[in-house]
Design an enzyme around this catalytic site. Structure first.
Site, PDB file in Angstrom:
ATOM      1  N   TYR A 103     -23.999  30.477  18.319  1.00 33.35           N
ATOM      2  CA  TYR A 103     -23.381  29.303  18.714  1.00 33.35           C
ATOM      3  C   TYR A 103     -22.678  29.485  20.109  1.00 33.35           C
ATOM      4  CZ  TYR A 103     -23.999  27.169  14.103  1.00 33.35           C
ATOM      5  OH  TYR A 103     -24.571  26.813  12.649  1.00 33.35           O
ATOM      6  N   TYR A 142     -28.614  33.765  11.345  1.00 37.54           N
ATOM      7  CA  TYR A 142     -27.343  34.391  11.954  1.00 37.54           C
ATOM      8  C   TYR A 142     -26.374  35.028  10.757  1.00 37.54           C
ATOM      9  CZ  TYR A 142     -24.534  30.220  11.123  1.00 37.54           C
ATOM     10  OH  TYR A 142     -23.804  29.074  10.493  1.00 37.54           O
ATOM     11  N   ARG A 152     -27.312  33.629   7.634  1.00 44.49           N
ATOM     12  CA  ARG A 152     -27.358  32.258   7.043  1.00 44.49           C
ATOM     13  C   ARG A 152     -28.753  31.981   7.248  1.00 44.49           C
ATOM     14  NH1 ARG A 152     -24.769  27.711   6.845  1.00 44.49           N
ATOM     15  NH2 ARG A 152     -26.047  27.646   5.121  1.00 44.49           N
ATOM     16  N   HIS A 155     -30.559  26.696  10.027  1.00 41.53           N
ATOM     17  CA  HIS A 155     -29.870  25.199   9.710  1.00 41.53           C
ATOM     18  C   HIS A 155     -29.600  24.581  10.825  1.00 41.53           C
ATOM     19  CE1 HIS A 155     -26.616  28.066   9.425  1.00 41.53           C
ATOM     20  NE2 HIS A 155     -25.932  26.833   9.886  1.00 41.53           N
ATOM     21  N   HIS A 157     -26.699  21.556  11.523  1.00 42.86           N
ATOM     22  CA  HIS A 157     -25.511  20.783  10.787  1.00 42.86           C
ATOM     23  C   HIS A 157     -25.474  19.379  11.383  1.00 42.86           C
ATOM     24  CE1 HIS A 157     -22.923  24.479   9.415  1.00 42.86           C
ATOM     25  NE2 HIS A 157     -23.866  24.805  10.930  1.00 42.86           N
TER      26      HIS A 157
HETATM   27 FE   LIG Z   1     -23.757  26.978  10.967  1.00 41.33          FE
END
Ligand SMILES: [Fe+2]
Length: 232
Positions: A103, A142, A152, A155, A157
């Site tokens: 991110y 990640y 994870r 995905h 959000h």
């Molecule tokens: Fe996330």
């Protein structure tokens, strides 16, 4: 007046406190919730509309001078109510990691590269058929340190806003066939198997654009027995 929503809606959503998803133990309420009446300004205050949302906000690959690295994707679908009626004028905001699984956020310091051509945030307003369409790159998995070797699944959000800021729903969209599903406490905090499946997009070959982008379909159902699980 009391509005009674279908009970099936609530079954789809994860509990506030889910063993295995460590941070829920710290943030989940330990006492019964207190219902606070909404104020007039909360119910009628302005939300974003067509004026401030630009068409290019829905294309996360065109927000910088160059194109981001990664697998280009289209994510599209409809926002629907429990009777499959379309919900127009819903502001959908998305945020996601880049193709390397990072991110653009100061908290994310895991050693994967940032992409100078990718911010990872987009938004749009559903049209009169409740339809939406984003262009992006497929996010990478990640690590998140919840437990040893925790990763994870890929995905995106999503936040959906209705007519006021109080009408906000947040969920995550996954990609079909991800090998990390059985190991992810966030995915599995939705305990009903069929509800979990409703967080997974379907591969959409028909709307894949040859030589350009793969396509995934993700319909979002706001409540009822087919409700998309929403985060508490
Ligand atoms: Fe996330």
């Amino acid at each position: 007046m009391t509005t009674v929503y279908p009970l099936e809606s609530t079954k789809a959503h994860p509990r506030y406190d889910f063993e295995g998803y460590r941070s829920t133990g710290k943030r989940s309420p330990k006492r019964p919730l207190v219902v606070l009446p909404h104020t007039h300004s909360e119910l009628t205050g302005p939300v974003y509309g067509h004026d401030t949302v630009r068409p290019e906000d829905a294309d996360l690959t065109r927000q910088h001078a160059g194109e981001p690295l990664g697998e280009r994707i289209i994510v599209h679908g409809h926002v629907l109510d429990e009777d499959a009626r379309p919900i127009p004028n819903t502001l959908i905001e998305i945020w996601q990691a880049n193709a390397a699984g990072r991110y653009r956020h100061h908290v994310d310091q895991h050693p994967a590269p940032l992409d100078p051509n990718f911010t990872g945030a987009g938004r749009l307003v559903t049209d009169d058929k409740g339809y939406y369409r984003f262009v992006s790159v497929k996010p990478g998995a990640y690590p998140w340190r919840n437990h040893p070797n925790a990763w994870r699944p890929a995905h995106i959000h999503l936040s959906l806003l209705g007519r006021s800021f109080l009408q906000r729903l947040v969920t995550q969209m996954y990609f079909p066939g991800d090998p990390l599903f059985p190991f992810d406490p966030i995915f599995n905090s939705v305990e009903d198997e069929s509800a979990r499946a409703r967080m997974v997009s379907s591969f959409d070959l028909e709307n894949t654009i040859p030589e350009w982008a793969l396509c995934y379909r993700f319909d979002i159902v706001l409540r009822g027995r087919n409700a998309t699980p929403m985060e508490p």
